[in-house]
Write an enzyme that holds these catalytic residues in place. Structure first.
Site: not given
Length: 426
Positions: A169, A310, A321, A342, A347, A406
């Site tokens: 990502c 993010h 975050e 997002k 996403h 990930f």
């Protein structure tokens, strides 16, 4: 003097808006593009909502042969790259093609084409041994993710370095950073950099269902399904799309009279070496990436005017975050407007970082911070200024965009308004 990299063209294929202007209009007005999945029958899946692109490849100017040859993700990238080139006003055929490079990110490659072809070859999954003669002639290309970058290179007549960056990502951020590095080290004068992913398929839905990462709410309003930093959030919403940017050496861009959206002032990445999908709550590795990006940009935390988070919409990510911002930006973290787009476009895995960098560059241009849509019940553990629901006019010189992927990947990039950095441009 050192070579510096600037963004002079932006192209986008995004949920809710095909093209750069439509994309920014959606973000600036806080509209959401999440809806029930229509690309396949999702009734058997735990999560049944997504942010889809209303994309017609023929209407977008692709020929029937290109449509047949290219996976949906490649189509997105080629259309976005074409818009970026047109936006920049650069003649990619006028210079040395060996000085034009391509850096494209993708997390899942040609997933759509591969799944479609497997369904044909296996007769809907009934045959374990498949007959390859039923496959399309370009099936091999679907299995090699670098074809995504090659398609953009062919369109741009680029004969310099061509790379496919796949870091989950954070692919979009990392691909742009690689393009910037090519400019800074003198390996290229022009780079088409960005990312693309079209992961909306049964296999992708099944994978995220298995780890319960995506929202299970099928009965709620799909437009409110993506809720980063909201106390009611219950997982992220898959998306798709692409953003590609023209990145040039700053001096050359100035000499040809190019319009500059932003300078890419600093970048860094780290890995937490902790867990394939999990995150430590202290946010230490993301904070370290932010700190190093600030150092490379020669800026202190007080210079940051906006943070593009993010903000995936999972409790684990949002709290991770929040801790990272406090750790890296100190007290300033409580004063900076933060938002997650997002909430509006979902996403899109590897593509999202490029769409977010494009949004940051456009935010600098318009001096408007996009909102975090659907944020109406704040999580008390996420206690920063997450710009809920409505966009905000705000003076900005430097913006920070971060990504978390990930495998433990953590990336941070700083964009600066043209002329905002004190050093003279080479």
């Amino acid at each position: 003097m050192s070579r510096r990299a600037v963004i002079t063209g932006i192209g986008a294929v995004a949920p809710g808006g095909i093209g750069r202007d439509a994309y920014w209009d959606l973000l600036a007005h806080g509209r959401t593009a999440t809806r029930r999945i229509s690309r396949f029958d999702a009734s058997a899946f735990r999560s049944q909502v997504a942010a889809e692109c209303d994309f017609d490849p023929v209407a977008a100017g692709l020929s029937p042969q290109e449509v047949r040859r290219m996976d949906r993700a490649a189509q997105f990238a080629v259309v976005a790259a074409r818009e970026a080139i047109e936006d920049s006003g650069i003649d990619v055929g006028a210079g040395d093609p060996g000085r034009t490079a391509v850096s494209i990110g993708s997390a899942v490659g040609c997933t759509t084409g591969l799944e479609d072809e497997y369904a044909v070859l296996s007769d809907g999954g009934r045959n374990w041994l498949v007959d390859h003669t039923y496959g399309v002639p370009h099936l091999y290309g679907y299995m090699v993710p670098s074809t995504l970058a090659a398609e953009v290179a062919w369109r741009a007549r680029a004969e310099g370095p061509v790379a496919l960056i796949s870091t989950g990502c954070t692919s979009g951020l990392d691909a742009i950073a690689h393009g910037v590095q090519l400019i800074e080290e003198g390996a290229a004068d022009i780079v088409l950099a960005g990312a693309t992913d079209a992961p909306l398929s049964p296999i992708t839905s099944a994978c995220f269902d298995a780890i319960k990462a995506t929202t299970p709410n099928a009965d709620q309003d799909p437009g409110s399904a993506s809720r980063p930093f909201d106390g009611r959030r219950d997982g992220f919403v898959l998306g798709e799309g692409s953003a590609v940017m023209v990145i040039e050496e700053a001096g050359a861009a100035r000499r040809r009279g190019a319009t500059v959206y932003a300078e890419v002032a600093g970048f860094a990445n780290r890995s937490n070496a902790f867990h394939m999908t999990g995150l430590k709550p202290d946010g230490r590795e993301m904070a370290e990436a932010i700190r190093v990006a600030l150092d490379r940009a020669r800026l202190d935390p007080g210079a940051i005017d906006h943070v593009n988070a993010h903000g995936s919409g999972t409790k684990q990510n949002d709290r991770h975050e929040t801790a990272a911002f406090k750790r890296s930006l100190g007290q300033r973290a409580h004063e900076i407007p933060v938002s997650s787009i997002k909430s509006m476009i979902g996403h899109s895995l590897g593509a999202i970082g490029s769409l977010e960098v494009a949004a940051c560059a456009l935010a600098l241009r318009h001096q408007v911070v996009p909102p975090t849509a659907n944020l109406t019940v704040p999580d008390p553990q996420c206690d920063l200024d997450y710009v809920p629901v409505t966009a905000r006019e705000h003076r900005m010189d430097h913006v920070l965009s971060v990504g978390s992927g990930f495998g433990g990947f953590q990336s941070a990039m700083i964009l600066s308004r043209p002329g905002a950095r004190k050093e003279a441009v080479a």
